[in-house]
Design a protein around this motif. Structure first.
Motif, short mmCIF file in Angstrom:
data_model
loop_
_atom_site.label_atom_id
_atom_site.label_comp_id
_atom_site.label_asym_id
_atom_site.label_seq_id
_atom_site.Cartn_x
_atom_site.Cartn_y
_atom_site.Cartn_z
N ARG A 158 8.95 26.74 73.97
CA ARG A 158 8.88 26.13 75.30
C ARG A 158 7.44 25.93 75.73
O ARG A 158 7.07 24.88 76.26
CB ARG A 158 9.59 27.00 76.32
N ALA A 159 6.62 26.95 75.51
CA ALA A 159 5.21 26.86 75.91
C ALA A 159 4.49 25.79 75.10
O ALA A 159 3.66 25.04 75.64
CB ALA A 159 4.53 28.21 75.75
N GLY A 162 1.66 18.38 78.72
CA GLY A 162 0.54 18.42 79.65
C GLY A 162 -0.71 17.77 79.09
O GLY A 162 -1.45 17.10 79.82
N ARG A 163 -0.93 17.93 77.80
CA ARG A 163 -2.11 17.31 77.18
C ARG A 163 -2.00 15.79 77.21
O ARG A 163 -2.95 15.08 77.52
CB ARG A 163 -2.27 17.78 75.74
N PRO A 196 -8.60 15.37 75.34
CA PRO A 196 -9.04 14.92 74.02
C PRO A 196 -7.98 15.18 72.94
O PRO A 196 -7.22 16.13 73.01
CB PRO A 196 -10.29 15.76 73.76
N ASP A 197 -7.97 14.30 71.97
CA ASP A 197 -7.07 14.34 70.82
C ASP A 197 -5.62 14.14 71.22
O ASP A 197 -4.71 14.65 70.58
CB ASP A 197 -7.24 15.64 70.02
N THR A 198 -5.36 13.41 72.29
CA THR A 198 -4.00 13.01 72.64
C THR A 198 -3.96 11.50 72.66
O THR A 198 -4.93 10.85 73.07
CB THR A 198 -3.59 13.54 74.02
#
Length: 134
Positions: free
Chosen positions: A82-83, A90-91, A97-99
């Motif tokens: 889940r986390a 969220g990213r 960065p890196d999304t």
């Protein structure tokens, strides 16, 4: 009369307990897992040994008819999963960065990284399908 029954029960109690101890078997000393191929039969177990047999087409102890191939519902997943999913969401939403996101300064590098990973996976896929093992 009642006292006699209670006295007889108290006298017989240690004898019944020792009889139960004699009937309880000791735990197995060894557990052996055997994978069967073809028409092989499961070898018999010996005293102090448990033999667990499985076949190559069904290596799991749960029968195929009872296994579920559906994805695990969110409420039944561990907190780690889940986390991790919430972190990824969220990213992407925040444009970190890196999304691969159109929002934020790091979207371009994340899209390139995602395309590069997909390309590498496509290149690996045919080579693993054509490889034969002796």
């Amino acid at each position: 009369m009642f006292r006699t029954v209670v006295l007889a029960a108290l006298i017989a109690l240690p004898a019944m307990a020792s009889a139960q101890d004699a009937q309880v078997a000791s735990p197995p000393q060894r557990i052996r897992s055997v994978t069967l191929t073809g028409d092989q039969k499961c070898p018999p177990s010996t005293n102090g040994e448990v033999v667990v047999c499985s076949t190559l087409d069904q290596p799991y102890r749960i029968p195929k008819a009872l296994r579920e191939d559906k994805p695990i519902a969110a409420q039944n997943q561990s907190w780690v999963n889940r986390a991790a999913s919430m972190d990824q969401i969220g990213r992407v939403a925040g444009g970190l960065p890196d999304t691969c996101s159109a929002v934020g300064t790091g979207g371009q590098s994340g899209c390139f990284l995602a395309r590069n990973n997909a390309y590498a996976a496509e290149r690996r896929a045919p080579s693993s399908e054509t490889t034969t093992t002796p």
